[in-house]
Design a protein around this motif. Sequence first.
Motif, short mmCIF file in Angstrom:
data_model
loop_
_atom_site.label_atom_id
_atom_site.label_comp_id
_atom_site.label_asym_id
_atom_site.label_seq_id
_atom_site.Cartn_x
_atom_site.Cartn_y
_atom_site.Cartn_z
N LEU A 16 0.83 -1.21 0.00
CA LEU A 16 0.00 0.00 0.00
C LEU A 16 0.86 1.26 0.00
N SER A 17 0.44 2.24 -0.78
CA SER A 17 1.05 3.55 -0.76
C SER A 17 0.06 4.51 -0.11
N GLU A 18 0.53 5.27 0.88
CA GLU A 18 -0.37 6.17 1.62
C GLU A 18 0.01 7.62 1.38
N GLU A 19 -1.01 8.45 1.14
CA GLU A 19 -0.80 9.88 1.02
C GLU A 19 -2.03 10.60 1.54
N ASN A 20 -1.83 11.38 2.60
CA ASN A 20 -2.92 12.14 3.22
C ASN A 20 -4.10 11.27 3.60
N GLY A 21 -3.81 10.08 4.12
CA GLY A 21 -4.88 9.19 4.56
C GLY A 21 -5.55 8.41 3.47
N THR A 22 -5.14 8.62 2.21
CA THR A 22 -5.67 7.87 1.08
C THR A 22 -4.70 6.75 0.72
N PHE A 23 -5.22 5.56 0.49
CA PHE A 23 -4.38 4.39 0.26
C PHE A 23 -4.55 3.87 -1.16
N GLU A 33 -10.10 6.18 -0.89
CA GLU A 33 -10.07 7.58 -0.48
C GLU A 33 -10.33 7.74 1.02
N ALA A 34 -9.58 8.66 1.62
CA ALA A 34 -9.80 8.99 3.03
C ALA A 34 -11.20 9.54 3.22
N GLY A 35 -11.84 9.15 4.32
CA GLY A 35 -13.17 9.65 4.63
C GLY A 35 -14.30 8.82 4.07
N GLU A 36 -14.00 7.90 3.16
CA GLU A 36 -15.03 7.02 2.61
C GLU A 36 -15.15 5.74 3.44
N VAL A 37 -16.31 5.11 3.33
CA VAL A 37 -16.55 3.83 4.00
C VAL A 37 -16.78 2.79 2.90
N PHE A 38 -16.15 1.62 3.04
CA PHE A 38 -16.18 0.61 1.98
C PHE A 38 -16.84 -0.68 2.47
N ASP A 46 -13.14 1.44 7.13
CA ASP A 46 -12.55 2.70 6.71
C ASP A 46 -11.52 2.43 5.61
N ALA A 47 -10.94 3.49 5.07
CA ALA A 47 -10.05 3.36 3.91
C ALA A 47 -8.86 2.46 4.20
N ARG A 48 -8.22 2.64 5.35
CA ARG A 48 -7.02 1.85 5.66
C ARG A 48 -7.33 0.35 5.72
N ARG A 49 -8.35 -0.01 6.50
CA ARG A 49 -8.66 -1.43 6.67
C ARG A 49 -9.17 -2.05 5.37
N ALA A 50 -9.98 -1.29 4.63
CA ALA A 50 -10.48 -1.80 3.35
C ALA A 50 -9.33 -2.04 2.38
N ALA A 51 -8.36 -1.13 2.39
CA ALA A 51 -7.20 -1.27 1.52
C ALA A 51 -6.38 -2.50 1.92
N GLU A 52 -6.21 -2.72 3.21
CA GLU A 52 -5.46 -3.89 3.69
C GLU A 52 -6.15 -5.18 3.28
N LEU A 53 -7.46 -5.21 3.39
CA LEU A 53 -8.21 -6.41 2.99
C LEU A 53 -8.12 -6.62 1.48
#
Length: 249
Positions: A16-23, A33-38, A46-53
């Motif tokens: 994962l590449s992270e920039e301003n909370g967006t992964f 995107e940061a602030g979105e729910v997936f 949230d964005a981080r956990r969804a990106a990890e999954l």
Amino acid sequence: MIDTEKLSAASLCSGLSEENGTFTCVYCGRVFEAGEVFPIGGRFFDARRAAELHVATHGDKLEQLMQAGEKALSLTENQQTLLRLFASGLRDAEIAKQLGVTPSTVRHQRFVFRERAKAAKLFLAVWTLAEEGKQNRTAQETLLAPHEGAKMVDERYVITEEENQKILENVFYSLEPLRLKVFSKKEKKKIVILRQVAAQFESGRTYTESEVNEILKAIWDDFATMRRYLVEYGYLDRAADGSSYWKRG
């Protein structure tokens, strides 16, 4: 292709590449995107956990990196096998037994890998310092960076800013709005064309096939061929059933 030039070692390891909370997934370019729910599997993340999954769906990270960097890594089959065995957590004696060699041979190879990694880190630092003078280069000398999704980086991507501009002037009727005159069969020109067309798509947005077609129709009549090339050359990625598309990187 994974863009190793822009990514840190930490991003390559995590996927994962992270920039301003967006992964962004380094393997396929999907953006969270940061602030979105997936929604995933009936739950919301949230964005981080969804990106990890999401990254986990690509499979083993070591395999992903070795496949993506096969040419750059220049590893023999035996070396690849050893790295996989090291990653598995087996002891040297167990690895030696599997390979039919002595534990000292395994330890020697581990030492060789470690020294190679140290040299790579040193070269990265040297190259970073050497690149500090790039602001003095002219358009004839400055090379465009290959796009993140490039499947195979070779001489096709040796394109200077000056070459890029000349090609754009020759193959497009206009750049604003973008309207293609001719889709060249020459690989270097094809890269320049696809790069410009891909710029019409927003990173982090998912498009339906009909939305992709509408954008491409305004650029060139043969939108189906253009869509195929964008995917083939790694500028766009798509779902397995072709229902959705997104820009790489």
